[in-house]
Design a protein around this motif. Structure first.
Motif, short mmCIF file in Angstrom:
data_model
loop_
_atom_site.label_atom_id
_atom_site.label_comp_id
_atom_site.label_asym_id
_atom_site.label_seq_id
_atom_site.Cartn_x
_atom_site.Cartn_y
_atom_site.Cartn_z
N UNK A 1 15.83 -2.80 5.71
CA UNK A 1 14.83 -2.16 4.86
C UNK A 1 13.46 -2.66 5.32
N UNK A 2 12.48 -1.78 5.51
CA UNK A 2 11.14 -2.26 5.89
C UNK A 2 10.61 -3.23 4.83
N UNK A 3 10.02 -4.33 5.28
CA UNK A 3 9.55 -5.38 4.38
C UNK A 3 8.52 -4.85 3.36
N UNK A 4 7.79 -3.81 3.74
CA UNK A 4 6.78 -3.26 2.82
C UNK A 4 7.40 -2.53 1.63
N UNK B 1 21.25 -6.96 2.38
CA UNK B 1 20.13 -6.28 3.03
C UNK B 1 19.22 -7.27 3.76
N UNK B 2 18.48 -6.75 4.70
CA UNK B 2 17.49 -7.52 5.44
C UNK B 2 16.17 -6.77 5.34
N UNK B 3 15.21 -7.37 4.61
CA UNK B 3 13.86 -6.82 4.51
C UNK B 3 13.12 -7.27 5.76
N UNK B 4 13.04 -6.39 6.73
CA UNK B 4 12.57 -6.76 8.06
C UNK B 4 11.19 -6.17 8.32
N UNK B 5 10.39 -6.91 9.05
CA UNK B 5 9.06 -6.45 9.43
C UNK B 5 9.16 -5.53 10.65
N UNK B 6 9.84 -4.40 10.47
CA UNK B 6 10.08 -3.49 11.59
C UNK B 6 8.81 -2.78 12.07
N UNK B 7 7.80 -2.72 11.21
CA UNK B 7 6.54 -2.06 11.58
C UNK B 7 5.46 -3.04 12.02
#
Length: 190
Positions: free
Chosen positions: A23-26, A42-48
């Motif tokens: 899931x995008x961290x934002x 889930x992993x809140x990841x800084x994909x952006x």
């Protein structure tokens, strides 16, 4: 026949594996605002790459104090949810060089390390939780940081919004002085 068994075994293994939901961290603030549970595992990841602009060493002066903030990104796991967060360690000195506070060498688990929380809805600020040495007497709050795009992300604004906790006057007859600025200060990336 052997090939068919191997293919069936592979299919069963693949079906039994659960993929980690990224899931995008934002999106963290959306879950919080809607009071929706983040999916287990889930992993809140800084994909952006929204957190990357904050990384590094930032310096500034505010009310006759020199501030150095070292910002790092870590993958933090809490129960069954992982998230990319920013951690801030800091050095605060007087203008003559006397050390007032130094958390630069503390481990991630130390409560004096400022720990990231979420990106604001409009993505203007990243919000972190701060607990100082005198938390019981009011030295705590949310730290808001924001880079200034007009300065090519080489300048950052920072301020502390103190928590409005009820403080026991028997334990703390006087509120603790905040060591972080409660009005906006500007920092320059080093």
């Amino acid at each position: 026949m052997k090939t068919i068994r191997m293919i069936i075994s592979l299919i069963l293994v693949c079906l039994s594996c659960e993929a980690q939901q990224i899931i995008p961290v934002e999106k963290m603030i959306e879950y919080r605002d809607s009071d929706t549970q983040i999916p287990d595992g889930a992993y809140l990841k800084d994909i952006n790459g929204l957190l990357d602009k904050y990384l590094g060493t930032w310096k500034g002066t505010y009310e006759n104090k020199n501030y150095t903030f070292i910002i790092t990104k870590v993958k933090h796991k809490l129960i069954n949810i992982s998230s990319d967060e920013l951690f801030i360690r800091y050095l605060i000195t007087t203008t003559t060089g006397s050390i007032l506070e130094d958390t630069r060498n503390l481990p991630d688990t130390n409560p004096l390390v400022i720990e990231g929380d979420y990106i604001s809805n409009n993505k203007a600020y990243y919000v972190l939780n701060y607990f100082g040495k005198n938390t019981k007497c009011g030295q705590s709050g949310e730290v808001f940081i924001s880079t200034l795009a007009s300065k090519s992300n080489k300048q950052m604004k920072l301020f502390l919004a103190p928590y409005q906790d009820i403080i026991d006057r028997n334990v703390c007859p006087v509120l603790a002085q905040q060591i972080l600025p409660t009005k906006s200060m500007y920092l320059t990336k080093q």
